[in-house]
Scaffold this active site. Structure first.
Site, PDB file in Angstrom:
ATOM      1  N   ASP A  90      -5.437   7.428   4.317  1.00  0.00           N
ATOM      2  CA  ASP A  90      -4.017   6.814   4.963  1.00  0.00           C
ATOM      3  C   ASP A  90      -2.904   7.575   4.227  1.00  0.00           C
ATOM      4  OD1 ASP A  90      -2.524   5.696   6.610  1.00  0.00           O
ATOM      5  OD2 ASP A  90      -2.549   3.719   5.636  1.00  0.00           O
TER       6      ASP A  90
ATOM      7  N   GLY B 145       7.229  -5.568  -0.653  1.00  0.00           N
ATOM      8  CA  GLY B 145       7.369  -5.340   0.657  1.00  0.00           C
ATOM      9  C   GLY B 145       5.898  -5.594   1.403  1.00  0.00           C
TER      10      GLY B 145
ATOM     11  N   LYS C  94      -0.878  -6.625  -4.799  1.00  0.00           N
ATOM     12  CA  LYS C  94      -1.026  -6.554  -3.468  1.00  0.00           C
ATOM     13  C   LYS C  94      -2.159  -7.848  -2.990  1.00  0.00           C
ATOM     14  CE  LYS C  94      -0.763  -2.937  -0.848  1.00  0.00           C
ATOM     15  NZ  LYS C  94      -0.700  -1.618  -0.408  1.00  0.00           N
TER      16      LYS C  94
ATOM     17  N   GLY D 132      -1.155  -5.533   3.666  1.00  0.00           N
ATOM     18  CA  GLY D 132      -0.926  -7.036   2.861  1.00  0.00           C
ATOM     19  C   GLY D 132       0.321  -6.950   2.443  1.00  0.00           C
TER      20      GLY D 132
ATOM     21  N   GLY E 246       2.539  -3.943   3.130  1.00  0.00           N
ATOM     22  CA  GLY E 246       1.916  -2.738   3.235  1.00  0.00           C
ATOM     23  C   GLY E 246       1.130  -2.777   4.620  1.00  0.00           C
TER      24      GLY E 246
END
Ligand SMILES: *[C@@H]1O[C@H](CO)[C@@H](O)[C@H](O)[C@H]1NC(C)=O
Ligand SMILES: *[C@@H]1O[C@H](CO)[C@@H](O)[C@H](O)[C@H]1NC(C)=O
Ligand SMILES: *[C@@H]1O[C@H](CO)[C@@H](O)[C@H](O)[C@H]1NC(C)=O
Ligand SMILES: *[C@@H]1O[C@H](CO)[C@@H](O)[C@H](O)[C@H]1NC(C)=O
Ligand SMILES: *[C@@H]1O[C@H](CO)[C@@H](O)[C@H](O)[C@H]1NC(C)=O
Ligand SMILES: *[C@@H]1O[C@H](CO)[C@@H](O)[C@H](O)[C@H]1NC(C)=O
Ligand SMILES: *[C@@H]1O[C@H](CO)[C@@H](O)[C@H](O)[C@H]1NC(C)=O
Length: 680
Positions: free
Chosen positions: A475, A357, A379, A362, A359
Site C-alpha cells: 500500500d 488521523g 494505531k 483504523g 488511516g
C-alpha cells in the site's frame, strides 16, 4: 579514594633503544582528571563524554540515532622504517547498559539493546562519516565497503542487522573497511548484562594473525574467541589514530569504556577490573512500591469484611475480563508488548483530541508513553475477523524487527479482544499527501521532494531485499509516507495490508491497495509482488513531481490519469510541463527528468518491464544512467493478450465497473475508500 588515585595513569614509553620512533607503549587506565576537557589527550565527538568519575561514555541510552567517538589525540606510528606494519596489542574494559525496564509480563516495554561499540583504527582523529544505527559510528551507506576508508574495527554488536550479513545480536566481529564483517563470532556471554567486560586484541605482524579474546575478568584468558589472518599493510597507513566508536539506532544502549591500554610491538597490559572507576548503574524506571504496612484493626466489622471481599471479587473478575489476551508465542517476544492500560494512559483514553488521523486501517492517536515521555503514534485497528488479527499479530514479531531510517519504526503492540493497537514512532511532520494535494499550507521545495523520494526508495529496497525475508508493502502511496522532523520520507504501515489476507473469505481474493496505485496484474492474479510495489512507487514518483493524485477526477479528461498525461507529455517532448507549477520553475531539471522517467518505467503495465527497487535506487542516486528511451506504459499489453490494456483502463476509471467487481471509490479523492473484493 583509591579509585581517584588510580583512575588515571598514562605514560608514553620508549622501549626500544635502537629504533625509538618505531615502538611505543601507551598505557591508559581509566579516564579522569586530565582526560576531561582542556589539555586532554582524547578527542571526543558526538555523544561521547567523560563523566566526573572518570568513565568514558560513548552513547547514552536516552538518545536514539546517536553516535560517539573517543580517539587518542596523538597519532600512532603503525609502520616501521622499512614500511612494514608492526605488531600491536590493546586491551580495554567496557560495559553496555540497555535502557532500564522490566522483562515482559506486566506490559512494560523492554526494548532490545542497540547497536554496539567498537575499537577502531582510523586515519583521522575520530570517524567523520560514521553514521549511527547499524553502522555504530564506523561507516555510512556511501563509504561502506570502500578500500579508501582505511578503517579497521573490532565490534561488539548487540543488534542483528541482516542487511550487513549479521546472524545474531551478541557478537564480536572484525570489520575491515566495511560493516559487513570479515569474521564474526557469537560472544558466549551476554554483552548487554551491564557487567564490565575486558577485551584483548592482538595483532602479530609476521604471521598476519589477529586474535580477539573477551572475559569478565582481569586475567587474559588463553582461549581465543575470534581469530583471523589478515595482511594489514594495505589497510593501515603509516600513521593512524586509535579509539572507540559506538552508535545507537531505534534501540539504544549506554556504551561505556572504563579503561584502556595499548602497545605497539609488545603485549598491552591487562586491566585490573577491580581498580577501574565504577559505573553508576541506572535505576529501573519502575521502582518497587514502598511497602505499606497493612494495619488491620481487630475491630473490623463483618460487614466491612464482606464489602472488601465482594470488592475484591469484583476487581478480580474485572481484571480477568480486561486482561490482554496473551498467546504462548507472545511470551517469546515479550519486549514489544505494551499493556492496554499503558497505551490508554499514553493517549489519555484514546481521546478525540489526540486523534492524528484516520488511516485505511483504523484511527491513529498521538500518545506519550508514561515511563519515558517518548512521543508515539498509536494505531487502533478494529477488525471484524479475530482470526485475521491473531495471525497478523503473530507476524509482528518479524515486522517489529525491521529497522531502517526510512521506515516508521514499529515500537510495539497490544492486543485486547478484537482490538489491535500498534505503537509507532511519532512523525512530527505528518504525511506526505498533506504537502502535495489540494491546497497545502507548505510547498515542498524540489530538494525536499527529491530527498523524500530517495528515502522512500531506500526504505522500500530494504523491505524487498535488505532483510531475511522479502516484505511486500502492498500500500505505497503518499498518505503512507510520513515525514520526520528533518523531512525525511519514511514508509509507514508496512505489512499491514496483509491483515486483510489472513481474514479473507476463501471464495474471494482480496486485492489490497489504493486505486491508482494498483498494478494491473493485481486484478488478475490477486497476488502482490515486489513489482506491484514498484508500480505503486512509480505512481508516487509522478505524484511528488507533479503535485497531484494519480487519478484526478476534477482534471480535464486528458489529464484524468496522471501516468497517461505524463506519458503524452514525454512523447511530445515537453515533459517538464508536468512538474508542479507551485515550484515556480525552481527545480533541478536533470533530477526531475530522472524521477519522471523512472516513474514511467515503474508504471509499466507489464511487471517484467518495471525496474527492481535496487535498480530504482541506483538510478536515483545517479550511480547508473537511465536508459535513453522509455517504453510506453502499455507497450506490452498486446503481447500479454490484450486483456491487460482494457483492464487497466477500465480499472483506472472510478466510475466504470465490470461484472462482479465490487468497488467503492471516493470520487472526491479518486482513492478507493475500501478494499476491493474480486470473486474468483
Ligand atoms: C598528551 O600528549 C602530549 C604530547 O602531545 C604529551 O606530552 C602528554 O604527556 C600527553 N598527556 C597525557 C595526559 O597523555
Ligand atoms: C543520559 O542523558 C540524560 C538526558 O540527557 C541525562 O539526564 C543523564 O544523566 C544521562 N545519563 C548519563 C549516565 O550520562
Ligand atoms: C619492520 O617490521 C617487520 C615485521 O615485523 C620486520 O620483519 C622488519 O625487520 C622491521 N624492520 C625494521 C627496520 O625494523
Ligand atoms: C576482509 O578483509 C579484506 C582486507 O584484508 C578486505 O579486502 C575484504 O573485502 C574483507 N572481506 C569481507 C568479506 O569483508
Ligand atoms: C542480557 O542482559 C540484559 C540485562 O540484564 C537482559 O535484559 C537480557 O535479557 C539478557 N539477554 C540474554 C540473551 O540473556
Ligand atoms: C603483506 O603484504 C605486503 C604487500 O602487499 C607484503 O610486502 C608483505 O610481505 C605481506 N606481509 C606478510 C606478513 O605476509
Ligand atoms: C587487582 O586489584 C586488587 C585491589 O587493588 C588487588 O587486590 C588484586 O590483587 C589485583 N588483581 C590483579 C590480578 O592484579
Amino acid at each position: 579514594m583509591a579509585e581517584k588515585l588510580l583512575s588515571l595513569w598514562v605514560f608514553l614509553l620508549l622501549l626500544h633503544p635502537v629504533k625509538p620512533a618505531d615502538v611505543a607503549t601507551l598505557l591508559l587506565d581509566g579516564f579522569s582528571g586530565g582526560f576531561s576537557a582542556a589539555g586532554n589527550n582524547l578527542t571526543l565527538d558526538g555523544f561521547a563524554a567523560v563523566e566526573s568519575n572518570g568513565v568514558l561514555q560513548l552513547t547514552n541510552y536516552t538518545s536514539r540515532w546517536a553516535s560517539g567517538h573517543a580517539f587518542y589525540s596523538n597519532p600512532i606510528q603503525f609502520k616501521n622504517s622499512s614500511g612494514e606494519v608492526m605488531s600491536f596489542s590493546t586491551s580495554f574494559a567496557f560495559a553496555i547498559i540497555p535502557p532500564p525496564g522490566k522483562q515482559g509480563g506486566d506490559g512494560l516495554a523492554l526494548f532490545p539493546a542497540g547497536d554496539g561499540l567498537a575499537f577502531a583504527i582510523s586515519p583521522a582523529k575520530g570517524i567523520p562519516g560514521g553514521n549511527p544505527g547499524s553502522y555504530i559510528g564506523l561507516f555510512n551507506a556511501r563509504n561502506n565497503g570502500k578500500l579508501s576508508n582505511h578503517i579497521l574495527a573490532v565490534e561488539f554488536d548487540t543488534y542483528m542487522n541482516a542487511e550487513h550479513g549479521e546472524t545474531d545480536n551478541n557478537h564480536v566481529a572484525l570489520d575491515i573497511n566495511s560493516k559487513k564483517s570479515n569474521k564474526s563470532v557469537p560472544v558466549p556471554f551476554n554483552l548487554t548484562s551491564g557487567q564490565v567486560i575486558q577485551a584483548w586484541i592482538d595483532y602479530n605482524s609476521p604471521t598476519n594473525q589477529l586474535d580477539v579474546r573477551v572475559a569478565m575478568d582481569s586475567a587474559k584468558p588463553s582461549s581465543i574467541l575470534l581469530s583471523d589472518k589478515v595482511n594489514l599493510s594495505e589497510i593501515l597507513k603509516e600513521s593512524m589514530y586509535i579509539g572507540f566508536s559506538a552508535g545507537t539506532g531505534m534501540f539504544t544502549s549506554s556504551h561505556y569504556i572504563l579503561g584502556w591500554s595499548f602497545n605497539v610491538n609488545g603485549d598491552a597490559k591487562s586491566l585490573n577490573l577491580s581498580q577501574l572507576p565504577k559505573l553508576q548503574l541506572p535505576t529501573a524506571t519502575r521502582t518497587k512500591k514502598n511497602r505499606k504496612g497493612l494495619i488491620v484493626g481487630v475491630s473490623v466489622s463483618c460487614a466491612l469484611a464482606v464489602i472488601l471481599l465482594s470488592a475484591l471479587t469484583f476487581y478480580i473478575i474485572r481484571r480477568k475480563k480486561m486482561a490482554d489476551v496473551v498467546e504462548p508465542w507472545e511470551l517469546d517476544v515479550g519486549p514489544h508488548r505494551f499493556s492496554h492500560e499503558e497505551l490508554k494512559k499514553a493517549t489519555r483514553g484514546f481521546r478525540d483530541k489526540e486523534l492524528l488521523g484516520f488511516g485505511g486501517f483504523g484511527r491513529v492517536y498521538k500518545g506519550t508513553l508514561p515511563n519515558s515521555n517518548t512521543q508515539v503514534a498509536v494505531k487502533r485497528i478494529s477488525h471484524e475477523s479475530k482470526q485475521g488479527v491473531r495471525e497478523f499479530a503473530s507476524e509482528i514479531t518479524s515486522i517489529g524487527r525491521l529497522r531502517h531510517r526510512n521506515l516508521v519504526q514499529l515500537l510495539g503492540w497490544c492486543r485486547q479482544r478484537g482490538d489491535l493497537l500498534l505503537v509507532y514512532d511519532f512523525m512530527p511532520n505528518g504525511s506526505l499527501d498533506k504537502y502535495l494535494f489540494d491546497e497545502p499550507k507548505t510547498i515542498l521545495s524540489w530538494e525536499q521532494r527529491f530527498k523524500i523520494i530517495k528515502g522512500v526508495a531506500s526504505g522500500l529496497l530494504y523491505l524487498h531485499e535488505g532483510w531475511e525475508q522479502t516484505v511486500i508493502h502492498r500500500d505505497i502511496k503518499a498518505a503512507n509516507v510520513l515525514l520526520d522532523s528533518e523531512l525525511n520520507g519514511r514508509l509507514g504501515d508496512f505489512g499491514l495490508a496483509k491483515l486483510y489476507d489472513h481474514g479473507s473469505n476463501p471464495n474471494t481474493t482480496r486485492v489490497v491497495g489504493t486505486l491508482g496505485y494498483l498494478a494491473p496484474e493485481l486484478t488478475r492474479t490477486g497476488k502482490s509482488t515486489t513489482s506491484s510495489d514498484v508500480f505503486a512507487f512509480g505512481a508516487l514518483l509522478l505524484e511528488v513531481v507533479c503535485g497531484r493524485r494519480p487519478i484526478e477526477p476534477k482534471a480535464l479528461p486528458e489529464e484524468l490519469m496522471l501516468v497517461e498525461w505524463v506519458w503524452e507529455k514525454w512523447r511530445a517532448g515537453s515533459i517538464l510541463e508536468v512538474v508542479d507549477a507551485r515550484l515556480g520553475g525552481e527545480f533541478n531539471k536533470v533530477e526531475a527528468v530522472v524521477v519522471l522517467k523512472l516513474g514511467l518505467m515503474c508504471s509499466n503495465n507489464a511487471p517484467k518491464a518495471r525496474p527492481t527497487m535496487r535498480q530504482a535506487v541506483r538510478y536515483l542516486e545517479g550511480e547508473v544512467a537511465l536508459p535513453e528511451t522509455v517504453e510506453a506504459p502499455d507497450a506490452y499489453d498486446e503481447k500479454i493478450g490484450g486483456a491487460a490494456a482494457s483492464e487497466f483502463v477500465d480499472y483506472s476509471y472510478p466510475t466504470s465497473s465490470s461484472a462482479g467487481n465490487k468497488r467503492d471509490v471516493d470520487l472526491e479523492t479518486g482513492y478507493s475508500s475500501s478494499l476491493l473484493s474480486i470473486p474468483r
